[in-house]
Write an enzyme that holds these catalytic residues in place. Structure first.
Site, PDB file in Angstrom:
ATOM      1  N   CYS A 164      -3.402  -6.643   5.033  1.00 46.16           N
ATOM      2  CA  CYS A 164      -2.595  -7.371   4.057  1.00 46.16           C
ATOM      3  C   CYS A 164      -2.201  -8.766   4.527  1.00 46.16           C
ATOM      4  CB  CYS A 164      -1.355  -6.562   3.706  1.00 46.16           C
ATOM      5  SG  CYS A 164      -1.768  -4.910   3.085  1.00 46.16           S
ATOM      6  N   HIS A 304       7.162 -11.202   2.951  1.00 41.84           N
ATOM      7  CA  HIS A 304       6.054 -10.268   2.731  1.00 41.84           C
ATOM      8  C   HIS A 304       6.529  -9.095   1.877  1.00 41.84           C
ATOM      9  CE1 HIS A 304       2.347  -8.125   3.503  1.00 41.84           C
ATOM     10  NE2 HIS A 304       3.020  -7.086   3.954  1.00 41.84           N
ATOM     11  N   GLU A 315      11.459  -6.512   8.271  1.00 42.11           N
ATOM     12  CA  GLU A 315      11.364  -7.940   7.988  1.00 42.11           C
ATOM     13  C   GLU A 315      12.749  -8.556   7.812  1.00 42.11           C
ATOM     14  OE1 GLU A 315       8.908 -11.109   5.185  1.00 42.11           O
ATOM     15  OE2 GLU A 315       8.990  -8.989   4.585  1.00 42.11           O
ATOM     16  N   LYS A 333       6.210  -9.803  -4.644  1.00 40.13           N
ATOM     17  CA  LYS A 333       5.614  -8.512  -5.007  1.00 40.13           C
ATOM     18  C   LYS A 333       6.451  -7.741  -6.020  1.00 40.13           C
ATOM     19  CE  LYS A 333       3.013  -8.101  -0.684  1.00 40.13           C
ATOM     20  NZ  LYS A 333       3.493  -9.335  -0.027  1.00 40.13           N
ATOM     21  N   HIS A 338       1.379  -5.414  -4.927  1.00 35.64           N
ATOM     22  CA  HIS A 338       0.782  -5.742  -3.626  1.00 35.64           C
ATOM     23  C   HIS A 338      -0.723  -5.915  -3.775  1.00 35.64           C
ATOM     24  CE1 HIS A 338       0.100  -6.256   0.473  1.00 35.64           C
ATOM     25  NE2 HIS A 338       0.613  -5.152   0.982  1.00 35.64           N
ATOM     26  N   PHE A 398      -1.522  -3.647   8.041  1.00 38.27           N
ATOM     27  CA  PHE A 398      -1.864  -2.485   8.857  1.00 38.27           C
ATOM     28  C   PHE A 398      -2.631  -2.937  10.099  1.00 38.27           C
ATOM     29  CE2 PHE A 398      -2.023   1.048   5.337  1.00 38.27           C
ATOM     30  CZ  PHE A 398      -0.659   0.919   5.182  1.00 38.27           C
TER      31      PHE A 398
END
Length: 414
Positions: A164, A304, A315, A333, A338, A398
């Site tokens: 991502c 993010h 975060e 998002k 996403h 990831f």
């Protein structure tokens, strides 16, 4: 280490669930309109909703029929966004040196639907039923390859695959190509169209997706205390990057400057972020150093924030620690879902627009600065006019991949 010179963002193109074109996406962001909806292709699954491109999106515009028929939707989206970005930048492809132009596209998955479909064909009908177009449509490098084919680009054509963070990794790679002198123009961005029953079932099985079927529009809710996972989405964004001096020389004022960037790796867990955001902190601090900015210089953060419980907590913890002066925070998002490998590029483009328009879109489905990230200065409800000289866009993936991009206003740079 001496920082690299800033590069100019002179054009951008976007195709997202909010609409075809940067203008449509920006309008939806400022309105805080979520795009999640029930998805007929996911019928019968525990998660049967997603953020798809609008039905009337024309992914074949500008393409010759003989090219369009053999291309995957994700490649078409990347090419369409590239055409828009070139037009926005005022570039004439007939007059550029194709060997001095590069393409770098982030793509985390490739066209997964093709793998899924052709696997079923093989299992049910044998090898002769498998399409000869399987490989050139399914491979993750093809969005970049098809952009180069469509535009006659002969410089480097690369794909970054950092899950991502792929789209942000593409912009970081592009900046390096410009700094090295290998290229004069780079089309950099991300593209992903990975929504299908296999991917949704897989993400659901690992507990990553929201299961908020009673409130689909409210399912993607970054930083909200009742968030329960992300919503799958698709889209593409391409930004035109040039050395700032080259842009000025051709009479083009940058929309913003990519002043710095950095990457790090958590080395903590295959899919979970470090709970204190230690790896992401490294990327943020190094990006600021690369841009010759101090933490207090940052006016805005494009988070993010996927709407997962652990990710948003990590975060928020990191932002509060590194940027304790409370810059404004938004999380796209909530509107877009996403988009995986495309997310970093789409959100970089939105950060550019935020700086250019001096306006911060709200985080959708966040009804107040409560829960995790309560001490952040969340923009909610309506867009906020704000003086923004410098902003950062965070992208994490990831594998522990972290990329932070630092943008500055072209106006403040003089």
């Amino acid at each position: 280490m001496k920082s690299l010179p800033p590069v100019a963002v002179t054009g951008l193109g976007m195709i997202t669930p909010a609409g075809d074109g940067a203008g449509a996406t920006w309008a939806a962001m400022c309105d805080g309109r979520p795009t999640a909806a029930t998805d007929p292709e996911l019928s019968g699954l525990p998660v049967d909703f997603s953020c798809r491109l609008p039905e009337k999106t024309d992914l074949s515009r500008g393409l010759l029929p003989r090219s369009s028929w053999r291309m995957s939707p994700v490649a078409k989206a990347a090419v369409s966004a590239s055409y828009d970005a070139i037009a926005d930048a005022g570039l004439n492809t007939a007059s550029w040196d194709p060997a001095r132009v590069a393409v770098v596209i982030g793509c985390g998955v490739g066209y997964l639907t093709q793998w899924h479909t052709q696997s079923l064909r093989l299992a049910h009908n044998g090898a002769s039923s498998v399409s000869p177009l399987t490989m050139p449509t399914a491979l993750a490098n093809m969005p970049a390859g098809e952009i180069a084919l469509a535009l006659g680009i002969q410089g480097p054509s690369l794909v970054t695959a950092t899950a991502c963070a792929s789209g942000a990794s593409a912009l970081m790679t592009a900046r390096g190509l410009l700094a090295s002198g290998q290229c004069d123009i780079v089309l950099a961005g991300g593209a992903e169209m990975a929504i299908n029953p296999l991917s949704v079932a897989a993400f659901h099985r690992m507990g990553a997706l929201s299961t908020r079927r009673h409130d689909v529009a409210g399912a993607s809710r970054p930083f909200a205390p009742e968030r329960d996972g992300f919503v799958m989405a698709e889209g593409a964004a391409v930004l035109i990057l040039e050395r700032a001096g080259d842009a000025v020389a051709r009479g083009r004022r940058p929309r913003a400057l990519l002043a710095g960037c950095a990457a790090s790796t958590d080395a903590y867990h295959p899919t979970s972020p470090h709970p204190q955001g230690e790896g992401t902190e490294v990327a943020l601090r190094q990006a600021l150093a690369d841009a010759e900015l101090s933490p207090v210089d940052i006016d805005h953060v494009n988070a993010h924030a996927t709407s997962t419980p652990s990710g948003d907590t990590a975060e928020a913890t990191m932002i509060n620690r590194v940027l304790p002066h409370h810059p404004s925070v938004t999380a796209p998002k909530g509107v877009l879902g996403h988009t995986l490998g495309a997310a970093g590029a789409i959100e970089a483009a939105l950060t550019v627009l935020t700086i250019e328009y001096q306006l911060v879109p709200p985080t959708a489905n966040l009804n107040g600065a409560v829960g995790e990230g309560a001490h952040l200065d969340h923009v909610v409800g309506t867009p906020r006019p704000q003086r923004i000289s410098a902003a950062v866009s965070n992208s994490f993936g990831f594998g522990g991949h972290n990329v932070v991009l630092a943008f500055t206003s072209a106006a403040s740079s003089g």
